[in-house]
Design a protein around this motif. Structure first.
Motif, mmCIF file in Angstrom:
data_model
loop_
_atom_site.group_PDB
_atom_site.id
_atom_site.type_symbol
_atom_site.label_atom_id
_atom_site.label_comp_id
_atom_site.label_asym_id
_atom_site.label_seq_id
_atom_site.Cartn_x
_atom_site.Cartn_y
_atom_site.Cartn_z
ATOM 1 N N GLY A 61 0.898 -1.262 -0.079
ATOM 2 C CA GLY A 61 0.074 0.078 0.067
ATOM 3 C C GLY A 61 1.045 1.130 0.155
ATOM 4 O O GLY A 61 1.681 1.445 -0.800
ATOM 5 N N ASP A 62 0.743 2.012 0.745
ATOM 6 C CA ASP A 62 1.507 3.330 1.247
ATOM 7 C C ASP A 62 2.562 3.163 1.948
ATOM 8 O O ASP A 62 3.298 4.104 2.008
ATOM 9 C CB ASP A 62 0.507 4.550 1.665
ATOM 10 N N ASP A 63 2.935 1.916 2.587
ATOM 11 C CA ASP A 63 3.920 1.986 3.549
ATOM 12 C C ASP A 63 5.195 1.203 2.698
ATOM 13 O O ASP A 63 5.084 0.257 1.995
ATOM 14 C CB ASP A 63 3.486 0.938 4.767
ATOM 15 N N VAL A 64 6.315 1.905 2.948
ATOM 16 C CA VAL A 64 7.599 1.390 2.311
ATOM 17 C C VAL A 64 8.099 0.242 3.448
ATOM 18 O O VAL A 64 8.059 0.763 4.480
ATOM 19 C CB VAL A 64 8.476 2.549 2.113
ATOM 20 N N LEU A 65 8.150 -0.947 2.974
ATOM 21 C CA LEU A 65 8.778 -1.825 3.744
ATOM 22 C C LEU A 65 10.272 -2.362 3.768
ATOM 23 O O LEU A 65 10.836 -2.462 4.662
ATOM 24 C CB LEU A 65 7.920 -3.231 3.384
ATOM 25 N N LYS A 66 10.737 -1.809 2.568
ATOM 26 C CA LYS A 66 12.356 -2.007 2.412
ATOM 27 C C LYS A 66 12.591 -1.164 1.196
ATOM 28 O O LYS A 66 12.201 -1.069 0.205
ATOM 29 C CB LYS A 66 12.410 -3.697 2.028
ATOM 30 N N ILE A 67 13.769 -0.724 1.462
ATOM 31 C CA ILE A 67 14.509 -0.031 0.563
ATOM 32 C C ILE A 67 15.856 -0.393 0.684
ATOM 33 O O ILE A 67 16.556 -0.347 1.642
ATOM 34 C CB ILE A 67 14.692 1.573 0.512
ATOM 35 N N SER A 87 17.471 -17.636 2.949
ATOM 36 C CA SER A 87 18.750 -17.383 1.591
ATOM 37 C C SER A 87 19.704 -16.491 2.263
ATOM 38 O O SER A 87 20.873 -16.530 1.541
ATOM 39 C CB SER A 87 17.831 -16.594 0.778
ATOM 40 N N SER A 88 19.560 -15.723 3.336
ATOM 41 C CA SER A 88 20.772 -14.826 3.576
ATOM 42 C C SER A 88 20.473 -14.472 5.233
ATOM 43 O O SER A 88 19.344 -14.863 5.766
ATOM 44 C CB SER A 88 20.429 -13.498 2.859
ATOM 45 N N GLN A 89 21.273 -13.823 5.814
ATOM 46 C CA GLN A 89 21.153 -13.677 7.132
ATOM 47 C C GLN A 89 19.878 -12.340 7.397
ATOM 48 O O GLN A 89 19.354 -12.401 8.373
ATOM 49 C CB GLN A 89 22.444 -13.066 7.894
ATOM 50 N N SER A 90 20.036 -11.487 6.516
ATOM 51 C CA SER A 90 18.966 -10.299 6.553
ATOM 52 C C SER A 90 18.209 -10.304 5.119
ATOM 53 O O SER A 90 18.983 -10.045 4.133
ATOM 54 C CB SER A 90 19.559 -8.950 6.805
ATOM 55 N N ASN A 91 17.023 -10.445 5.256
ATOM 56 C CA ASN A 91 16.009 -10.064 3.952
ATOM 57 C C ASN A 91 14.650 -9.946 4.198
ATOM 58 O O ASN A 91 14.286 -10.092 5.422
ATOM 59 C CB ASN A 91 16.176 -11.451 2.986
ATOM 60 N N LEU A 92 13.929 -9.541 3.515
ATOM 61 C CA LEU A 92 12.640 -8.773 3.807
ATOM 62 C C LEU A 92 11.547 -10.175 4.310
ATOM 63 O O LEU A 92 10.793 -9.880 5.064
ATOM 64 C CB LEU A 92 11.887 -8.129 2.599
ATOM 65 N N ALA A 93 11.867 -11.213 3.581
ATOM 66 C CA ALA A 93 10.986 -12.461 3.958
ATOM 67 C C ALA A 93 11.078 -12.714 5.378
ATOM 68 O O ALA A 93 9.937 -12.866 6.074
ATOM 69 C CB ALA A 93 11.256 -13.668 3.110
ATOM 70 N N LYS A 94 12.225 -12.670 5.888
ATOM 71 C CA LYS A 94 12.454 -13.086 7.175
ATOM 72 C C LYS A 94 11.972 -11.976 8.112
ATOM 73 O O LYS A 94 11.545 -12.254 9.198
ATOM 74 C CB LYS A 94 13.992 -13.242 7.234
ATOM 75 N N ASP A 99 7.854 -10.552 12.315
ATOM 76 C CA ASP A 99 6.989 -9.277 12.809
ATOM 77 C C ASP A 99 5.726 -9.995 13.324
ATOM 78 O O ASP A 99 4.851 -10.145 12.641
ATOM 79 C CB ASP A 99 6.619 -8.217 11.717
ATOM 80 N N LYS A 100 5.606 -9.965 14.536
ATOM 81 C CA LYS A 100 4.337 -10.808 15.248
ATOM 82 C C LYS A 100 2.960 -9.790 15.203
ATOM 83 O O LYS A 100 2.067 -10.152 15.387
ATOM 84 C CB LYS A 100 4.814 -10.985 16.600
ATOM 85 N N PRO A 103 1.412 -8.217 8.689
ATOM 86 C CA PRO A 103 0.502 -8.984 7.754
ATOM 87 C C PRO A 103 0.857 -10.281 7.486
ATOM 88 O O PRO A 103 -0.133 -10.865 6.985
ATOM 89 C CB PRO A 103 0.466 -7.848 6.619
ATOM 90 N N CYS A 104 1.970 -10.756 7.949
ATOM 91 C CA CYS A 104 2.470 -11.993 7.630
ATOM 92 C C CYS A 104 2.420 -13.047 8.742
ATOM 93 O O CYS A 104 2.951 -14.020 8.549
ATOM 94 C CB CYS A 104 3.756 -11.955 6.911
ATOM 95 N N LEU A 105 1.719 -12.639 9.627
ATOM 96 C CA LEU A 105 1.497 -13.574 10.990
ATOM 97 C C LEU A 105 1.158 -15.003 10.656
ATOM 98 O O LEU A 105 1.665 -15.652 11.241
ATOM 99 C CB LEU A 105 0.642 -12.897 11.890
ATOM 100 N N GLU A 106 0.277 -15.214 9.674
ATOM 101 C CA GLU A 106 -0.440 -16.351 9.698
ATOM 102 C C GLU A 106 0.132 -17.288 8.163
ATOM 103 O O GLU A 106 0.037 -18.283 7.844
ATOM 104 C CB GLU A 106 -1.760 -16.510 9.324
ATOM 105 N N ILE A 107 1.470 -16.702 7.860
ATOM 106 C CA ILE A 107 1.885 -17.111 6.411
ATOM 107 C C ILE A 107 3.112 -17.910 6.765
ATOM 108 O O ILE A 107 4.042 -17.739 7.671
ATOM 109 C CB ILE A 107 2.207 -15.967 5.471
ATOM 110 N N SER A 108 3.468 -19.079 6.147
ATOM 111 C CA SER A 108 4.650 -20.028 6.250
ATOM 112 C C SER A 108 5.616 -19.638 5.529
ATOM 113 O O SER A 108 5.653 -18.608 4.731
ATOM 114 C CB SER A 108 4.127 -21.494 6.032
ATOM 115 N N GLU A 109 6.867 -20.014 5.997
ATOM 116 C CA GLU A 109 8.150 -19.745 5.313
ATOM 117 C C GLU A 109 7.984 -20.204 3.642
ATOM 118 O O GLU A 109 8.817 -19.537 2.841
ATOM 119 C CB GLU A 109 9.284 -20.689 5.930
#
Length: 135
Positions: A61-67, A87-94, A99-100, A103-109
């Motif tokens: 939406g209007d929220d920037v999650l990652k640059i 895939s790496s130590q730091s990434n957006l999926a992780k 984030d408890k 929006p991804c609380l119920e989504i699996s890896e």
């Protein structure tokens, strides 16, 4: 690819701020030196074009999650790593999975990458790898 009018205004503002930030280092860059690829939502990630470095932006939406930024030898970071939490130590999926209250609380890896491609808006700013800004 045609961006929606609200996205176009936002990306123009982001490019203007990016140019001003780079100017603080003593390097002048013109909007003509920046290729904007607005993949929209849903999106399908592509490889980093040869001879380019990039800034990538993920929005919900209007929220920037990652640059983020990548140099010309970082195709895996640009193309795939943010979609796979292991895939790496730091990434957006992780970060999304951790984030408890997000929006991804119920989504699996296993499904987070698909969710990201379906729900996040991605914009890439491509710059020639020889441009002296040190991404």
């Amino acid at each position: 690819m045609q961006a929606q009018q609200t996205s176009l205004v936002s990306i123009e503002d982001a490019i203007s701020r990016f140019i001003k930030a780079i100017a603080l280092t003593g390097v002048a860059i013109s909007p003509n030196n920046i290729e904007v690829r607005d993949w929209g939502c849903p999106h399908e990630p592509t490889k980093l074009p040869d001879g380019k470095m990039a800034v990538y932006i993920f929005r919900l939406g209007d929220d920037v999650l990652k640059i983020g930024k990548v140099g010309p030898n970082s195709n895996a970071r640009f193309h795939t790593q943010h979609y796979f939490p292991k895939s790496s130590q730091s990434n957006l999926a992780k970060s999304l999975l951790a984030d408890k209250s997000g929006p991804c609380l119920e989504i699996s890896e296993e499904k987070i990458g698909t969710w990201m491609k379906q729900r996040l808006h991605r914009i890439d700013l491509l710059i020639d790898k020889n441009f002296p800004i040190g991404i």
